[in-house]
Design an enzyme around this catalytic site. Structure first.
Site, mmCIF file in Angstrom:
data_model
loop_
_atom_site.group_PDB
_atom_site.id
_atom_site.type_symbol
_atom_site.label_atom_id
_atom_site.label_comp_id
_atom_site.label_asym_id
_atom_site.label_seq_id
_atom_site.Cartn_x
_atom_site.Cartn_y
_atom_site.Cartn_z
ATOM 1 N N ARG A 286 1.154 -1.295 -0.304
ATOM 2 C CA ARG A 286 0.073 -0.245 -0.113
ATOM 3 C C ARG A 286 0.654 1.127 -0.149
ATOM 4 O O ARG A 286 0.680 2.507 0.848
ATOM 5 C CB ARG A 286 -0.758 0.101 0.752
ATOM 6 C CG ARG A 286 -2.474 -1.087 0.963
ATOM 7 C CD ARG A 286 -3.200 -1.277 0.060
ATOM 8 N NE ARG A 286 -4.518 -1.482 -0.077
ATOM 9 C CZ ARG A 286 -4.050 -3.415 -0.591
ATOM 10 N NH1 ARG A 286 -3.073 -3.541 -0.860
ATOM 11 N NH2 ARG A 286 -5.280 -3.321 -0.015
ATOM 12 N N SER B 239 -10.285 -0.163 3.771
ATOM 13 C CA SER B 239 -9.392 -0.198 4.762
ATOM 14 C C SER B 239 -9.389 0.963 4.801
ATOM 15 O O SER B 239 -9.097 1.498 4.578
ATOM 16 C CB SER B 239 -8.695 -1.412 4.692
ATOM 17 O OG SER B 239 -8.750 -2.687 4.652
ATOM 18 N N GLU C 262 -4.842 4.001 5.993
ATOM 19 C CA GLU C 262 -4.301 4.017 4.726
ATOM 20 C C GLU C 262 -4.770 5.134 4.032
ATOM 21 O O GLU C 262 -4.285 5.808 2.798
ATOM 22 C CB GLU C 262 -4.948 2.286 4.008
ATOM 23 C CG GLU C 262 -4.898 2.086 3.127
ATOM 24 C CD GLU C 262 -5.829 1.083 2.187
ATOM 25 O OE1 GLU C 262 -6.785 1.669 1.983
ATOM 26 O OE2 GLU C 262 -5.735 -0.298 2.709
HETATM 27 N N1 EPU Z 1 -10.281 -10.186 10.631
HETATM 28 C C1 EPU Z 1 -11.088 -10.153 11.718
HETATM 29 N N2 EPU Z 1 -12.639 -9.395 11.953
HETATM 30 C C2 EPU Z 1 -12.366 -8.363 11.660
HETATM 31 C C3 EPU Z 1 -11.729 -7.997 9.636
HETATM 32 C C4 EPU Z 1 -11.081 -9.330 9.532
HETATM 33 O O1 EPU Z 1 -10.814 -11.345 12.429
HETATM 34 O O2 EPU Z 1 -13.368 -6.874 11.064
HETATM 35 C C5 EPU Z 1 -9.698 -11.591 9.790
HETATM 36 C C6 EPU Z 1 -10.188 -11.935 9.219
HETATM 37 O O3 EPU Z 1 -10.825 -13.202 9.533
HETATM 38 C C7 EPU Z 1 -9.020 -12.975 8.212
HETATM 39 C C8 EPU Z 1 -8.237 -11.532 8.292
HETATM 40 O O4 EPU Z 1 -8.573 -10.712 9.300
HETATM 41 O O5 EPU Z 1 -8.232 -13.815 8.726
HETATM 42 C C9 EPU Z 1 -8.096 -10.987 7.200
HETATM 43 O O6 EPU Z 1 -8.860 -10.047 6.848
HETATM 44 P P1 EPU Z 1 -9.696 -9.726 4.914
HETATM 45 O O7 EPU Z 1 -9.266 -11.280 4.568
HETATM 46 O O8 EPU Z 1 -10.712 -9.684 5.362
HETATM 47 O O9 EPU Z 1 -8.388 -8.785 5.025
HETATM 48 P P2 EPU Z 1 -8.044 -7.885 5.347
HETATM 49 O O10 EPU Z 1 -6.429 -7.955 5.669
HETATM 50 O O11 EPU Z 1 -8.214 -7.264 6.858
HETATM 51 C C10 EPU Z 1 -6.921 -6.728 3.050
HETATM 52 C C11 EPU Z 1 -6.494 -5.003 2.303
HETATM 53 C C12 EPU Z 1 -8.027 -5.301 1.489
HETATM 54 C C13 EPU Z 1 -8.234 -6.293 0.118
HETATM 55 C C14 EPU Z 1 -8.254 -8.183 1.359
HETATM 56 C C15 EPU Z 1 -8.087 -8.808 0.257
HETATM 57 C C16 EPU Z 1 -5.693 -3.791 3.427
HETATM 58 C C17 EPU Z 1 -4.923 -2.579 4.829
HETATM 59 N N3 EPU Z 1 -6.754 -3.852 3.543
HETATM 60 O O12 EPU Z 1 -7.785 -6.748 4.356
HETATM 61 O O13 EPU Z 1 -8.500 -4.076 0.977
HETATM 62 O O14 EPU Z 1 -9.460 -6.644 -0.259
HETATM 63 O O15 EPU Z 1 -7.248 -7.732 2.898
HETATM 64 O O16 EPU Z 1 -7.080 -9.247 -0.259
HETATM 65 O O17 EPU Z 1 -4.417 -4.604 3.215
HETATM 66 C C18 EPU Z 1 -8.830 -1.769 1.239
HETATM 67 O O18 EPU Z 1 -7.855 -1.566 0.891
HETATM 68 O O19 EPU Z 1 -8.399 -0.577 1.018
HETATM 69 C C19 EPU Z 1 -9.084 -3.227 0.922
HETATM 70 C C20 EPU Z 1 -10.585 -3.495 1.186
#
Ligand code: EPU
Length: 334
Positions: A160, A234, A330
């Site tokens: 990012r 995010s 972000e």
């Molecule tokens: N999780 C929780 N609680 C929550 C949210 C997530 O426990 O409320 C846990 C999930 O269960 C999982 C882990 O956190 O084990 C990761 O969650 P998720 O797969 O939803 O992805 P993320 O890390 O929260 C990132 C990106 C997203 C992207 C997704 C999928 C960043 C900051 N965010 O989110 O990007 O869509 O992975 O690849 O890197 C964005 O940048 O705006 C964005 C939406």
């Protein structure tokens, strides 16, 4: 387009924040851009407005980059090089490539915002980052008043992050981006959620269009639609910690989600950390934390940018207190 006076930026930011700009113009060509920049220094440059939190009115010019157009630049046996104007809406561009069966952007389906913002923060989702499909971009240098071409190494892409967000923040205005796409698509379905969704969809040998549909379904199930509930995806980056910190955390919280990152470091899930602090589904007034994804802050209607900012500060502080981990935003704050 001529300069509009004293207008609300509500339609131009995905958080739906109702702040005024003294002046606003959307430029459609690089010549228009140059003319407006020569006439006056803008206070704010806006793309799709999907990664910005506006906390105050803009007492000057807001310049929106509305440069459109998609063209095939060149091709060889394996690849096609496609250039898109910075003002092309990202998902529309992804669909354009899906319709032509060019592979590479399917995992990045349904990301809000415009093409020009994509390299700034090296957008990423479901195992693919913009840098994986990036060929080059053209950007206007506000200092030298010239257009320069940036190849992948010039952009210094990170998680990012890019030169446009860090070392040279504010200096360049991206005009267009050229992508290198596969004529014979190679799928990237190693991300667990995609495999599960494809299974639910009953797809055995997926195409890029199937992957795109799966990604859209996953996003729609977890992330609020900015057309309905104001948000900027995010709000924080997933924090990266060293091995020692990770080991001490995983001793106390064995279930902590973690992903290997560069140089032995570990990326933690900010959404999980925030949820553990009790914020998921929190709402005060119209500012809140999304019920399905704690990493996404939302505006249910009339929240102000400052209210959302204050909420984000409280969240960061509580995560630091509980886990000793700092969260970096972000989203850009104005
Ligand atoms: N999780 C929780 N609680 C929550 C949210 C997530 O426990 O409320 C846990 C999930 O269960 C999982 C882990 O956190 O084990 C990761 O969650 P998720 O797969 O939803 O992805 P993320 O890390 O929260 C990132 C990106 C997203 C992207 C997704 C999928 C960043 C900051 N965010 O989110 O990007 O869509 O992975 O690849 O890197 C964005 O940048 O705006 C964005 C939406």
């Amino acid at each position: 387009m001529s300069v509009q006076k004293n207008i609300s930026l509500l339609p131009y930011n995905s958080f739906h924040l109702d702040v005024n700009a003294a002046e606003f113009v959307s430029v459609k060509t690089r010549e228009e851009l140059r003319d407006h920049l020569n006439a006056q220094e803008p206070k704010l440059i806006l793309g799709g407005g999907s990664n910005i939190l506006l906390t105050r009115k803009v007492d000057g010019l807001v310049l929106k980059i509305g440069i459109r157009g998609i063209e095939e630049v060149k091709e060889d046996n394996a690849y096609i090089y496609v250039r898109a104007g910075a003002g092309e809406p990202w998902h529309g561009f992804v669909q354009y490539t899906m319709d032509r069966n060019w592979g590479g952007l399917e995992n990045l389906s349904l990301i809000p915002g415009d093409v020009g913002a994509a390299p700034i923060q090296n957008i990423g989702a479901y195992g693919v980052e913009l840098k994986d499909v990036f060929y080059e971009l053209e950007a206007y240098d506000r200092k030298e008043k010239k257009v320069f071409t940036f190849g992948v190494n010039d952009c210094q892409f990170g998680y990012r992050d890019s030169i446009f967000k860090s070392a040279r923040k504010g200096r360049y205005i991206i005009l267009n981006v050229t992508f290198i796409l596969h004529k014979n698509p190679v799928l990237n379905t190693h991300y667990g959620a995609i495999r599960e969704e494809l299974k639910i969809m009953g797809v055995k040998s997926p195409t890029i269009q199937d992957v795109s549909r799966a990604v859209i379904k996953i996003r729609q199930s977890k992330l609020p639609d900015p057309a309905v509930i104001g948000n900027a995806g995010s709000f924080f980056k997933n924090p990266v910690v060293d091995q020692a910190k990770f080991l001490s955390l995983s001793e106390k919280y064995p279930e902590i989600p973690a992903y290997p990152h560069e140089d032995q470091s570990v990326k933690l899930a900010a959404g999980w950390l925030i949820e553990q602090c009790g914020w998921k589904g929190y709402r005060r007034g119209d500012a809140g934390v999304h019920v399905n994804q704690a990493l996404v802050l939302v505006n249910y209607g009339k929240a102000t940018g400052s209210e959302i900012f204050e909420l984000s500060e409280k969240i960061s502080k509580s995560v630091y207190k509980k886990f000793g981990v700092e969260l970096d935003r972000e989203v850009n704050v104005f």
